[in-house]
Each structure stands twice: as C-alpha cells, then as structure tokens.
Scaffold this active site. Structure first.
Site: not given
Ligand code: COA
Length: 373
Positions: A156
C-alpha cells in the site's frame, strides 16, 4: 540544489462498478450453495458453515459503499467469484500497462509535457502481473518515453515510496521528468469468497509526474520532503510467488496464496505507527499541524482515517481538510491517497501545505509533505 515538484497527476477509473448490495447478493448466493453442497460435513462438524455478509456491516466497518473493477461478471458469478481478465499474447500490451497509459496521459497533459520528455518511469504497485520484463519498461515503450524504468512493490505504500525515489533522483540530477504510476488491479489478489475481506478492494490506476520545480509549466506542488518507514509484520500477507511450483502440487486452493489480513490487529498496530510517523515528519520540518491545509491519507478504512486525522490535527478535521474517496473506490492499495490528492488539491493556493500519507503491508508508512507552488 534542485527542488522536485509534482506537476501532474492522472487517475484511470474502470468503467464497471460493484455496489455493496450487488456484492453481498453474490457472496450470499455463493455461501448458500457452499452450505447446501457441504450440508452433511457441516452437520457432522467437519466443515464450518459460511455465514452471510451484509451491506450494513460493510459500510459500518469500513465506510466503503462501492468499488470499481476491471471485470464484475466473474466476481459476481457465485460459481466463479473472481475477475475474468483475458490473457494477452506477448505481442499485446499487458493489462497493467494498458491502464497505466491512460493515467500517464492524463498526468502528462496536466503538466504540459510530451511523453518523449519522460526519462524515468517507476511502476509502483502492490502486485505486478509478471516478474519480468518489468511492467514499467513496457509502459516506457508504449508511451514513447526515454531514460529508464523499473518496477517496485511496497504494497500500500508503493506510490509514496516511489515518489520518494523519484524526488530523490530529480534532486540528484539522475532524472528530470519522472512518472510514478500505480496500476492497482486489487480485484485479482482478493479472495472474494472470504466474508471478512470480500468488500475491501477495488481497481484503479494513478500516475504522478515529478520534475524540477523551476521547470514546471503550470500549477504544481513542491515536494518539501518525504519520509518512509518499515517494520516487519505478518498481519497483511500474500504467500503467492515464483517458488510455489517447487513446493506442493495442490497450491491452487490455498487461502494464503491471496491477500490475507488480521484486520483488527492491523487497525490497532498501524494507527499509532502512522500517527507517530506523521508527527515526527512534521516536527523535523518545523511544520505545526495547524499549518496543514490538507491530509490526503491512504484509503483503507474510514474509522482509521478519522482517528489519524484527529491525532495529527489535534481536532476533528473537516471533510475538506481530510477528503475521503474510500466510499466510491474502496481500498485501492497504494493508489488511494493519490486519488484523493489528484481529486482534492486544485483549490489550494500558493504556500499552502498538505501531506500525502500511505500505510499498509510490511508494515510500511510513507509520507510526502507538499507545498503549492
Ligand atoms: N458481513 C457481516 N458481518 C461480518 C462480515 C461481513 N462481511 N465480516 C465480518 N463480520 C462479523 C464478524 O464475524 C465479527 O462477528 P463477531 O463479533 O460475532 O465475531 C464482526 O463482524 C467483526 O468482525 P471483524 O473482522 O473483527 O471486523 P472489524 O470491525 O475489525 O472490521 C475491517 C474489519 C477489515 C474492516 C477492519 O478490521 C479494518 O479495516 N482493518 C484495517 C484494515 C487495513 O487497513 N488493511 C490494510 C490493507 S492494505
């Protein structure tokens, strides 16, 4: 001493859009099929059932509303779930070079430069479609540019690290007209069957043209300074590579051969890294955050950007001060902060300061302090 400046930017945006609702409908159809096909194994506790995705979760967790892609038919077909990109013969332009040309043409037009004047092309992107010949050299040929070209990958942060490399070369005199181009076809490295990340990425290509500031023909941004940092982490990883053939034979379905992340850990660990990086950069330059007119941040997650904006500015930045393009483009890897810069910088006036900052896998953080010339 030669002072480098950004004299042009260009953005190629694919024609096809996938909304969250379309994406979720395809994913849920795929999950239902998977669960039906594996009903017995799921009932026996041998296979985990796939849970449905939701548009509401996607917007709340990330701020993403839609994404542009090179091919939506494959991605939205529950039997396929990945883009279908026609394989080109060696005599045709590759897909990365093709979209790069459009972005480069726009950047050149903005700077009032002819392609023949370009003497350095850095193709800075998270993924390159082949190991060699360098995509950058193909772009150089198609564009009719001179000098030299090479590929680089810092995930990135590829574009900001590329800007540092190009700016340094302009400062030292080894290049006079440089393009940093970032064709990010992220749809190809995303596992669209993984609910936790299927919504994250989109496709785009950006180009940034750099020249000595005193050669600029029109509006430009002086590159006051750049700052790059890296710190090893496995929390964003892709194990695909040229040694895969030398290992097991059944690599096709291995999840780690595409983008994998520990999203929560990335969120927690990268935030302090980026905030500290930007503060240190500004301190070295004796620039107070109140002097910053704009922050063009990496576009991965809205909550993350809001946090960084607050930390850097010491208050909540206005949407004008910290523009987001994430809602329209999703995460486009290294191109995200450059799209924001390209679309939201023309209103600044001479002397205004702004900061481009990217962050991501590696971990890597790159910041570019610019001043409107
Ligand atoms: N739809 C519905 N629910 C979902 C889902 C989806 N697509 N994906 C995950 N969930 C659920 C999970 O099962 C989890 O449920 P639980 O609490 O019952 O276990 C809950 O939502 C939270 O999941 P999680 O993956 O921990 O979500 P989050 O709030 O951390 O958000 C991201 C996920 C990826 C958006 C976030 O962590 C993020 O943006 N992180 C930084 C990413 C980044 O900068 N990456 C760089 C890449 S270059």
């Amino acid at each position: 001493m030669i002072t480098p400046a950004i004299t042009g930017t260009g953005v190629f945006t694919p024609e096809q859009v996938i909304t969250n609702d379309e994406l979720v409908a395809a994913f849920n159809a795929y999950a239902e099929r998977f669960n039906a096909e594996n009903a017995e194994a799921i009932a026996a506790g041998e296979v985990e059932a796939k849970a449905p995705s939701s548009s509401e979760f996607i917007v709340n967790a990330s701020g993403i509303e839609q994404r542009y892609v090179m091919d939506k038919t494959g991605v939205l077909d529950p039997e396929i779930m990945h883009p279908i990109l026609r394989e080109r013969s060696n005599d045709e332009p590759g897909i990365m070079a093709e979209i790069a040309l459009e972005a480069c043409d726009k950047a050149l037009a903005q700077a009032g430069r002819d392609p023949s004047e370009v003497d350095l092309i850095i193709c800075a992107a998270s993924n390159h479609e082949r190991p060699y010949p360098a995509v950058a050299i193909e772009i150089q040929k198609l564009l009719g540019a001179g000098g030299f070209a090479f590929d680089m990958n810092v995930a990135c942060s590829s574009a900001t690290f590329g800007i540092q490399a190009a700016a340094d070369m302009i400062r030292s005199g080894s290049a006079r007209c440089a393009i940093v181009v970032s064709p990010e076809i992220c749809s190809g490295h995303l596992e669209w069957r993984d609910r936790d990340c299927h919504f994250i990425f989109g496709d785009v290509c950006t180009a940034v043209l750099l020249e000595p500031a005193d050669a600029a023909k029109g509006a430009h941004f002086i590159v006051r300074s750049t700052r790059c940092a890296t710190q090893f982490s496995n929390n964003i990883r892709n194990n695909n590579g040229y040694l895969r053939r030398t290992r097991e034979s059944n690599m096709e379905d291995r999840r780690d051969m595409l983008f994998v992340q520990e999203g929560r850990k990335v969120f927690k660990e990268v935030l302090p890294l980026v905030s500290a990086h930007i503060s240190a950069h500004l301190e070295v330059e004796s620039v107070g955050s109140e002097a910053l007119k704009r922050l063009w941040l990496h576009q991965a997650n809205k909550a993350m950007n809001d946090f960084i904006g607050r930390k850097v500015m010491g208050r909540t930045p206005t949407p004008e001060e910290q523009p987001n393009i994430l809602q329209d483009y999703a995460n486009t890897s290294s191109a995200g902060s450059i799209i924001a810069f390209s679309k939201f910088s023309s209103d600044l006036t001479a002397g205004d300061l702004g900061l481009i900052c990217s962050f991501g896998a590696g971990y890597s953080v790159g910041s570019v302090l610019v001043e409107k010339g």
